[in-house]
Design an enzyme around this catalytic site. Structure first.
Site, PDB file in Angstrom:
ATOM      1  N   GLU A 362       0.839  -1.218   0.000  1.00  0.00           N
ATOM      2  CA  GLU A 362       0.000   0.000   0.000  1.00  0.00           C
ATOM      3  C   GLU A 362       0.869   1.261   0.000  1.00  0.00           C
ATOM      4  O   GLU A 362       0.534   2.277   0.613  1.00  0.00           O
ATOM      5  CB  GLU A 362      -1.006  -0.023   1.143  1.00  0.00           C
ATOM      6  CG  GLU A 362      -1.999  -1.147   0.931  1.00  0.00           C
ATOM      7  CD  GLU A 362      -3.420  -0.843   1.290  1.00  0.00           C
ATOM      8  OE1 GLU A 362      -3.748   0.301   1.611  1.00  0.00           O
ATOM      9  OE2 GLU A 362      -4.224  -1.797   1.233  1.00  0.00           O
TER      10      GLU A 362
HETATM   11  N1  CAA Z   1      -6.625  11.819  -4.233  1.00  0.00           N
HETATM   12  C1  CAA Z   1      -7.106  12.306  -5.401  1.00  0.00           C
HETATM   13  N2  CAA Z   1      -6.322  12.526  -6.476  1.00  0.00           N
HETATM   14  C2  CAA Z   1      -5.020  12.247  -6.370  1.00  0.00           C
HETATM   15  C3  CAA Z   1      -4.431  11.732  -5.191  1.00  0.00           C
HETATM   16  C4  CAA Z   1      -5.303  11.516  -4.088  1.00  0.00           C
HETATM   17  N3  CAA Z   1      -4.837  11.037  -2.924  1.00  0.00           N
HETATM   18  N4  CAA Z   1      -3.125  11.533  -5.388  1.00  0.00           N
HETATM   19  C5  CAA Z   1      -2.867  11.924  -6.635  1.00  0.00           C
HETATM   20  N5  CAA Z   1      -4.009  12.343  -7.246  1.00  0.00           N
HETATM   21  C6  CAA Z   1      -4.168  12.877  -8.577  1.00  0.00           C
HETATM   22  C7  CAA Z   1      -3.302  14.133  -8.699  1.00  0.00           C
HETATM   23  O1  CAA Z   1      -4.014  15.271  -8.235  1.00  0.00           O
HETATM   24  C8  CAA Z   1      -3.012  14.163 -10.190  1.00  0.00           C
HETATM   25  O2  CAA Z   1      -4.129  14.717 -10.882  1.00  0.00           O
HETATM   26  P1  CAA Z   1      -4.054  16.248 -11.466  1.00  0.00           P
HETATM   27  O3  CAA Z   1      -2.951  16.229 -12.473  1.00  0.00           O
HETATM   28  O4  CAA Z   1      -5.415  16.456 -12.018  1.00  0.00           O
HETATM   29  O5  CAA Z   1      -3.738  17.123 -10.284  1.00  0.00           O
HETATM   30  C9  CAA Z   1      -2.929  12.703 -10.568  1.00  0.00           C
HETATM   31  O6  CAA Z   1      -3.629  11.971  -9.552  1.00  0.00           O
HETATM   32  C10 CAA Z   1      -1.500  12.214 -10.627  1.00  0.00           C
HETATM   33  O7  CAA Z   1      -0.932  12.408  -9.356  1.00  0.00           O
HETATM   34  P2  CAA Z   1       0.599  12.663  -9.150  1.00  0.00           P
HETATM   35  O8  CAA Z   1       1.057  13.718 -10.113  1.00  0.00           O
HETATM   36  O9  CAA Z   1       0.850  12.913  -7.697  1.00  0.00           O
HETATM   37  O10 CAA Z   1       1.184  11.250  -9.594  1.00  0.00           O
HETATM   38  P3  CAA Z   1       2.661  10.699  -9.455  1.00  0.00           P
HETATM   39  O11 CAA Z   1       2.800   9.672 -10.494  1.00  0.00           O
HETATM   40  O12 CAA Z   1       3.665  11.789  -9.363  1.00  0.00           O
HETATM   41  O13 CAA Z   1       2.723  10.032  -7.975  1.00  0.00           O
HETATM   42  C11 CAA Z   1       2.156   8.495  -6.233  1.00  0.00           C
HETATM   43  C12 CAA Z   1       1.696   9.376  -7.398  1.00  0.00           C
HETATM   44  C13 CAA Z   1       1.745   9.167  -4.943  1.00  0.00           C
HETATM   45  C14 CAA Z   1       3.644   8.229  -6.198  1.00  0.00           C
HETATM   46  C15 CAA Z   1       1.361   7.187  -6.467  1.00  0.00           C
HETATM   47  O14 CAA Z   1       1.800   6.592  -7.683  1.00  0.00           O
HETATM   48  C16 CAA Z   1       1.486   6.194  -5.357  1.00  0.00           C
HETATM   49  O15 CAA Z   1       0.808   6.309  -4.335  1.00  0.00           O
HETATM   50  N6  CAA Z   1       2.310   5.114  -5.564  1.00  0.00           N
HETATM   51  C17 CAA Z   1       2.317   3.984  -4.684  1.00  0.00           C
HETATM   52  C18 CAA Z   1       1.338   2.941  -5.189  1.00  0.00           C
HETATM   53  C19 CAA Z   1       0.765   2.112  -4.098  1.00  0.00           C
HETATM   54  O16 CAA Z   1       0.545   2.547  -2.980  1.00  0.00           O
HETATM   55  N7  CAA Z   1       0.461   0.849  -4.421  1.00  0.00           N
HETATM   56  C20 CAA Z   1      -0.183  -0.002  -3.510  1.00  0.00           C
HETATM   57  C21 CAA Z   1      -0.785  -1.172  -4.215  1.00  0.00           C
HETATM   58  S1  CAA Z   1      -2.143  -1.866  -3.336  1.00  0.00           S
HETATM   59  C22 CAA Z   1      -1.508  -2.891  -2.154  1.00  0.00           C
HETATM   60  O17 CAA Z   1      -0.338  -2.924  -1.882  1.00  0.00           O
HETATM   61  C23 CAA Z   1      -2.559  -3.665  -1.408  1.00  0.00           C
HETATM   62  C24 CAA Z   1      -2.164  -4.914  -0.766  1.00  0.00           C
HETATM   63  O18 CAA Z   1      -1.398  -5.722  -1.251  1.00  0.00           O
HETATM   64  C25 CAA Z   1      -2.812  -5.225   0.521  1.00  0.00           C
END
Ligand code: CAA
Length: 386
Positions: A362
């Site tokens: 996550e």
């Molecule tokens: N809420 C709403 N919108 C969001 C948001 C949020 N929390 N976070 C980002 N966005 C939107 C942004 O506003 C952006 O849109 P706009 O251009 O319109 O503003 C768009 O999404 C892209 O966002 P970023 O520019 O921030 O994207 P990024 O690529 O730079 O980074 C990141 C995003 C935070 C690194 C994200 O990729 C991330 O969280 N990565 C980790 C993935 C993860 O947690 N995976 C878990 C898998 S599930 C799991 O593990 C479950 C399990 O096994 C139990």
């Protein structure tokens, strides 16, 4: 809406169920690596699989605060079993957040009751932390359907799931805005379960690869609009990361309790080892870390309940703090037990292995720090080294 009295009733019930039916099974669940279907049924019968889901969709209508406390209670005894509650939530949230009324009524009651199992499929072999930028799974519109092609990995409960919320690229020219979310049912043609991972911990929670080979998904299973998928995925993580933080906190609290009891009984140099400053001070630090993590997590959960604008920040801080506390406290619990702590005969060995994943899934701890720092100083513009 569930009242505070009802909340404490749920927690009393959960404590009893865990003591009688989950704790005695924890070592064997880890040893066998088999999903405990009986524990899932137990949780379903006690309405624990849809705690924060509104009653109109078959849930309990409880708070996120109650939900995280329930996950914590279960994780004190068995981290794999706590994931049954947390991942059901994770798999339902995309539908709750992005689904139409019809989609919510079609899926959520069966999932909240536990009749069906849910999963969430975002991660791919080249796209873990960089979830949007490196996503390869494609979904192409063909008439009244979408055709999905690609592979998802590390999907918790993916092989058991009746329903998987899958994220796929519908327009590769649009980056995060070209990603869409779909509800895929296990019977859909072209959907297959691949290899199961052999893992260090949470061994009773199967993690698999999912393959989509010309998988036909009705257009009516698109969540939200085309291009809204990444936003839905991130909004889900804002609410599910506190669940993983709760799992981490529970593991830490369970290890602290075990180590404390051991330190009161085990005698060395004529007194219980906990009364030797070397061990007593370790326990003091462990207790302080657990209580600090708990306060942060409960505050994050409260903000989820209020729909506060800064839930992204608080969910990331809770996950970061609780995951690191789980690793530190379980490592120290092993140390307190000495050689016995290193043995699979004692639960702290399993707890230490289970804790590690909470720093990885996550969103890794590095991603949580990225999210937190961006909320403070903003995101670097493209091409800027981070
Ligand atoms: N809420 C709403 N919108 C969001 C948001 C949020 N929390 N976070 C980002 N966005 C939107 C942004 O506003 C952006 O849109 P706009 O251009 O319109 O503003 C768009 O999404 C892209 O966002 P970023 O520019 O921030 O994207 P990024 O690529 O730079 O980074 C990141 C995003 C935070 C690194 C994200 O990729 C991330 O969280 N990565 C980790 C993935 C993860 O947690 N995976 C878990 C898998 S599930 C799991 O593990 C479950 C399990 O096994 C139990």
């Amino acid at each position: 809406m569930v009242t505070t009295d009802a909340d404490s009733l749920i927690l009393t019930t959960v404590r009893e169920l865990v003591a009688e039916r989950v704790a005695p099974r924890a070592a064997e669940i880890d040893e066998s690596g088999a999903f405990p279907m009986d524990v899932k049924e137990l949780f379903a019968q006690n309405d624990l699989l849809g705690i924060p889901i509104p009653p109109e969709y078959g849930g309990l209508g409880g708070t996120f605060l109650t939900y995280v406390k329930v996950v914590e209670e279960i994780a004190k005894a068995c981290a794999s079993s706590s994931l049954i509650v947390a991942v059901q939530e994770l798999g339902m949230l995309p539908i709750l957040i992005g689904g139409t009324e019809e989609q919510k009524h079609r899926y959520l009651p069966k999932l909240a009751s536990g009749e069906w199992i849910a999963a969430y499929a975002l991660t791919e072999s080249t796209s873990g932390s960089d979830a949007a930028g490196s996503m390869r799974t494609r979904a192409e519109r063909r008439g009244d359907t979408y055709v999905l092609n690609g592979t998802k990995i590390w999907i918790t409960h993916g092989g058991l799931a009746d329903v998987v919320c899958v994220f796929a690229v519908t327009d590769p020219t649009k980056g995060p805005k070209g990603i869409s979310a779909f509800v895929v049912e296990k019977g859909f043609a072209g959907f297959n379960v691949g290899k199961k991972e052999r893992k260090m911990g949470i061994r009773g929670s199967p993690t698999v690869e999912l393959n989509f080979n010309d998988c036909i998904v009705p257009a009516g299973n698109l969540l939200g609009t085309e291009g809204e998928g990444f936003k839905i995925a991130m909004q889900v993580l804002d609410k599910s990361r506190p669940g993983i933080a709760a799992q981490a906190l529970g593991i830490a609290a369970g290890a602290l309790e075990y180590a404390t009891n051991y330190a009161k009984e085990r005698v060395a140099f004529g007194k219980p080892i906990g009364q030797h400053q070397g061990v007593g001070f370790m326990l003091a630090d462990m207790k302080t870390q657990v209580e600090a993590a708990r306060l942060l997590l409960y505050e994050a959960a409260r903000r989820c309940d209020e729909g506060a604008p800064d839930v992204t920040l608080w969910a990331a801080m809770a996950k970061l703090m609780c995951g690191d506390v789980a690793m530190a406290v379980t490592t120290d619990a092993v140390q307190v037990l000495g050689g016995f702590g290193y043995s699979a005969e004692y639960p702290v060995e399993r707890m230490m292995r289970d804790a590690k994943i909470t720093q990885i899934y996550e969103g890794t701890q590095q991603i949580q720090r990225l999210v937190i720092s961006r909320s403070l100083v903003g995101k670097a513009s493209k091409g800027t080294p981070s």
